[in-house]
Write a protein that holds these residues in place. Structure first.
Motif, PDB file in Angstrom:
ATOM      1  N   UNK A 208       0.932  -1.271  -0.115  1.00  0.00           N
ATOM      2  CA  UNK A 208       0.161   0.082   0.042  1.00  0.00           C
ATOM      3  C   UNK A 208       0.876   1.231   0.152  1.00  0.00           C
ATOM      4  N   UNK A 209       1.986   1.103   0.375  1.00  0.00           N
ATOM      5  CA  UNK A 209       2.843   2.335   0.481  1.00  0.00           C
ATOM      6  C   UNK A 209       3.545   2.449  -0.881  1.00  0.00           C
ATOM      7  N   UNK A 210       3.433   1.852  -1.828  1.00  0.00           N
ATOM      8  CA  UNK A 210       3.964   1.854  -3.196  1.00  0.00           C
ATOM      9  C   UNK A 210       3.270   2.973  -3.944  1.00  0.00           C
ATOM     10  N   UNK A 211       4.054   3.700  -5.072  1.00  0.00           N
ATOM     11  CA  UNK A 211       3.539   4.584  -5.789  1.00  0.00           C
ATOM     12  C   UNK A 211       2.067   4.062  -6.675  1.00  0.00           C
ATOM     13  N   UNK A 212       2.002   2.646  -6.808  1.00  0.00           N
ATOM     14  CA  UNK A 212       0.459   2.278  -7.222  1.00  0.00           C
ATOM     15  C   UNK A 212      -0.394   2.523  -6.447  1.00  0.00           C
ATOM     16  N   UNK A 213      -0.356   2.529  -5.022  1.00  0.00           N
ATOM     17  CA  UNK A 213      -1.641   2.509  -4.123  1.00  0.00           C
ATOM     18  C   UNK A 213      -1.234   4.047  -3.610  1.00  0.00           C
ATOM     19  N   UNK A 214      -0.290   4.406  -3.079  1.00  0.00           N
ATOM     20  CA  UNK A 214      -0.378   5.817  -2.267  1.00  0.00           C
ATOM     21  C   UNK A 214      -1.275   6.085  -1.156  1.00  0.00           C
ATOM     22  N   UNK A 215      -1.390   5.052  -0.379  1.00  0.00           N
ATOM     23  CA  UNK A 215      -2.476   5.025   0.548  1.00  0.00           C
ATOM     24  C   UNK A 215      -1.892   5.915   1.636  1.00  0.00           C
ATOM     25  N   UNK A 216      -2.782   6.944   2.185  1.00  0.00           N
ATOM     26  CA  UNK A 216      -2.408   7.754   3.283  1.00  0.00           C
ATOM     27  C   UNK A 216      -2.517   7.180   4.607  1.00  0.00           C
ATOM     28  N   UNK A 217      -1.097   7.271   5.418  1.00  0.00           N
ATOM     29  CA  UNK A 217      -1.103   6.668   6.640  1.00  0.00           C
ATOM     30  C   UNK A 217      -2.490   6.516   7.441  1.00  0.00           C
TER      31      UNK A 217
END
Length: 370
Positions: A208-217
């Motif tokens: 989820x922390x990759x550029x494909x997802x960019x999920x805010x913490x």
């Protein structure tokens, strides 16, 4: 040696006495995964009744060999002269595999029993990361002044939540975990599963922390569907599946940052207050910088006043000033290389270099001054 489903009218409690034995299992609840039920002498007589309640799987064993199995609720008559019926529904292929896999190895005494497996979703299983886990937070991107690319802020998070699971392959579950125990409770495997769930969750966080997802913490608790999808697609829970168990639900209840990460975000917020997205400055200070950068004839003169304000604020705006001038075509190197004006002097209107009051040409770029 098969199960024959009894007629509907024969299921009434007043007719139970028509069978030699009546084998049933109380509700397994949320804690018992498997329970063994048999008769006092360990023999299931012909025409005995076997009841299967909703959410149960019944597997009939004789000396370690599978005689029949069903995952369909109802009351069945046991007849050893019949072939296995495998009233299975979705578990048909699994039961047939069990029939050939489980064989008796050298025993003498005949022992028959029904193993009831809990087919319901087992809920309310807690998990938590024992130590902070690294996460790439794209809700606080850091611009690279050289490449103009954004990189995520690295933070450390601790997450707590709950998960649910169910037995998806009774054959694998019995052969690798429960065996033919009298009773097998979830507590016997829960600690191992919790460790594996946390391991799978850490892999999901990396995804989820990759550029494909960019999920805010801070939005992780609302990313339940995304978490489960990533876990299924990447099969992060493979060790759990290998035991005949599958994860069904996964919920994050809280996300906390460690002290170092909180400080990073606080510093980021302070810096972001100095300029807006796209590199534009905000507030009166930012307006002054942009106005000075737009002034072709007096850019450096304007920056002298801005610089005084920057020093008064503790140099917090240094990066923002450089960014604003980069957007206006003036490089940071030019600003850093500029020399203080000589007494009574000025600046070159072309390159901004300091020149003397009597100079006719700029010594840096050769532009005519008078």
């Amino acid at each position: 040696m098969g199960l024959i489903k009894a007629a509907v009218q024969a299921t009434a409690s007043t007719l139970h006495d028509q069978w030699k034995e009546y084998i049933r299992c109380e509700d397994l609840g949320n804690d018992i995964l498997m329970k063994k039920v048999s008769t006092p002498n360990g023999i299931i007589s012909k025409d005995s009744a076997i009841q299967v309640a909703p959410g149960q799987i019944a597997i009939i064993f004789e000396n370690g060999k599978v005689l029949d199995a069903t995952a369909e609720e109802g009351i069945y008559t046991f007849d050893q002269s019949q072939s296995p019926s495998f009233f299975a529904g979705q578990f048909g292929p699994v039961f047939k595999e069990m029939w050939t896999r489980f064989t008796y190895n050298g025993g003498v005494a005949k022992e028959q029993a029904v193993f009831y497996i809990n087919a319901k979703e087992i809920i309310d299983n807690k998990f938590g990361t024992p130590a902070p886990v690294p996460f790439q937070d794209w809700s606080h991107p850091i611009p690279n002044q050289m490449t103009k690319e954004l990189t995520p802020l690295r933070v450390n998070v601790k997450c707590f939540g709950k998960y649910t699971f169910k037995i998806s392959d009774p054959s694998t579950f019995m052969s690798k975990i429960a065996g033919t125990a009298e009773e097998y409770k979830k507590d016997e495997i829960l600690e191992q599963m919790r460790s594996e769930v946390v391991g799978a969750f850490q892999n999901v966080l990396n995804e989820l922390g990759t550029a494909a997802h960019k999920t805010p913490v801070l939005e992780l608790p609302s990313a339940t569907d995304e978490i489960k999808k990533a876990m299924d697609e990447k099969v992060f829970d493979q060790p759990i599946r290998d035991r005949g168990i599958s994860l069904v639900g996964f919920v994050i209840e809280s996300v906390t940052l460690d002290d170092e990460s909180n400080k990073k975000i606080d510093q980021y917020e302070l810096s972001s207050n100095a300029y807006m997205q796209q590199g534009k400055l905000t507030g009166s200070f930012g307006d002054a910088v942009v106005d000075a950068a737009n002034n072709e004839n007096g850019a450096m003169n304007g920056m002298m006043g801005v610089g005084m304000v920057g020093m008064a604020s503790g140099g917090m705006m240094q990066g923002a000033v450089a960014g604003a001038f980069n957007n206006q075509g003036t490089s940071v190197d030019q600003l850093q290389g500029a020399q203080p004006a000589q007494a009574g002097g000025a600046f070159c209107p072309k390159c901004g270099a300091a020149v003397g009051a009597d100079d006719e040409f700029c010594s840096k770029c050769g532009a005519k001054l008078k």
